[in-house]
Write a protein that holds these residues in place. Structure first.
Motif, PDB file in Angstrom:
ATOM      1  N   HIS A  29       8.340  17.675  48.726  1.00  0.00           N
ATOM      2  CA  HIS A  29       7.649  17.834  47.452  1.00  0.00           C
ATOM      3  C   HIS A  29       6.964  19.191  47.389  1.00  0.00           C
ATOM      4  CE1 HIS A  29       8.553  13.820  46.345  1.00  0.00           C
ATOM      5  NE2 HIS A  29       7.689  13.228  47.150  1.00  0.00           N
ATOM      6  N   GLU A  30       6.579  19.708  48.535  1.00  0.00           N
ATOM      7  CA  GLU A  30       5.910  21.005  48.653  1.00  0.00           C
ATOM      8  C   GLU A  30       5.987  21.419  50.119  1.00  0.00           C
ATOM      9  OE1 GLU A  30       1.690  20.750  47.959  1.00  0.00           O
ATOM     10  OE2 GLU A  30       1.622  18.669  48.641  1.00  0.00           O
TER      11      GLU A  30
ATOM     12  N   ARG B 271      11.029  23.210  48.593  1.00  0.00           N
ATOM     13  CA  ARG B 271      11.456  22.396  47.454  1.00  0.00           C
ATOM     14  C   ARG B 271      12.803  22.823  46.897  1.00  0.00           C
ATOM     15  NH1 ARG B 271       8.606  20.305  43.181  1.00  0.00           N
ATOM     16  NH2 ARG B 271       9.121  22.168  41.967  1.00  0.00           N
TER      17      ARG B 271
ATOM     18  N   VAL C 173       2.742  17.184  54.218  1.00  0.00           N
ATOM     19  CA  VAL C 173       3.278  17.121  52.856  1.00  0.00           C
ATOM     20  C   VAL C 173       4.014  15.805  52.641  1.00  0.00           C
ATOM     21  CG1 VAL C 173       3.537  19.621  52.648  1.00  0.00           C
ATOM     22  CG2 VAL C 173       5.427  18.262  53.549  1.00  0.00           C
TER      23      VAL C 173
END
Length: 233
Positions: A31-32, A54, A79
């Motif tokens: 996601h990051e 990402r 993360v």
């Protein structure tokens, strides 16, 4: 098609997702944050081959048949991510030309990146390589701030931290970066690009060519491989 098989997980800072020689069983969509793919030598030394954020997926090549890891994949930050079993993604690629094409293009780009990165490490000065790495890491993170300690920069480039510190101080003195505790911010991106080697621009051009619009449209959460929506969902 693959949405029911995606699961939410939390990755820890410093977590190793696979080691060289491991059987790859999962593919991760961050996601990051950022994951480094490291080549590991017999004496324990490491050097980075590629970064994944990402824009892609960790372990994507396994879905196309490369099931044995050749790198140590390390997550640098705590993360969230989506994870899918390799067998499920491989089956989806077999059934969907769209998914197979997205994986194929992404893996071809990352292979070219790794080749160029190896040549860059042999050819260019540490300062050029560091500036190129900072730009690339900022691109992957999608922000100018890189929340990593300085010893990580040295490790990724395969050099001693004593080689990195003077360069960072020069960049700060020239107002190209701002330094904090386990934090570096790019304050003059154009200036850093002028200090980087030619490889950054070359890699960026290759990315634009390989990750065509049709590839970018199939990704799980804003990354280059998004399998939501349309026939790929």
């Amino acid at each position: 098609m693959i949405r029911p098989h995606l699961r939410e997980v939390t990755l820890r800072a410093g977590q190793i997702l696979c080691e060289p020689g491991d059987r790859i069983r999962k593919v991760y969509f961050l996601h990051e944050g950022v994951v480094s793919k490291l080549m590991v030598f017999e004496d324990g030394a490491e050097i980075e081959c590629a970064l994944v954020g990402r824009e892609g997926a960790v372990g994507a090549m396994s879905a196309l048949g490369m099931r044995t890891a050749v790198t140590r994949d390390v997550c640098h930050m705590s993360v969230g991510a989506l994870v899918i079993d390799v067998a499920q993604l491989s089956e989806a690629a077999r059934q969907s030309e769209l998914i197979h094409s997205a994986l194929d293009r992404y893996c071809a780009w990352k292979m070219g990146y790794a080749i160029r990165n190896g040549a860059c490490n042999a050819r260019h000065a540490v300062e050029q390589r560091l500036c190129r790495w900072l730009l690339t890491c900022s691109d992957v993170l999608e922000e100018p701030e890189i929340r990593l300690p300085q010893d990580v920069f040295a490790k990724m480039l395969g050099v001693q931290r004593t080689s990195i510190n003077p360069i960072l101080q020069r960049l700060r003195a020239d107002r190209l970066i701002d330094l904090g505790r386990s934090r570096l911010t790019l304050t003059d991106r154009a200036g850093i690009m002028n200090r980087a080697c030619e490889c950054y621009e070359a890699m960026s051009i290759t990315e634009a060519e390989m990750l065509a619009p049709q590839t970018r449209s199939v990704r799980p959460h804003g990354a280059a491989l998004q399998f939501r929506g349309g026939s790929a969902a």
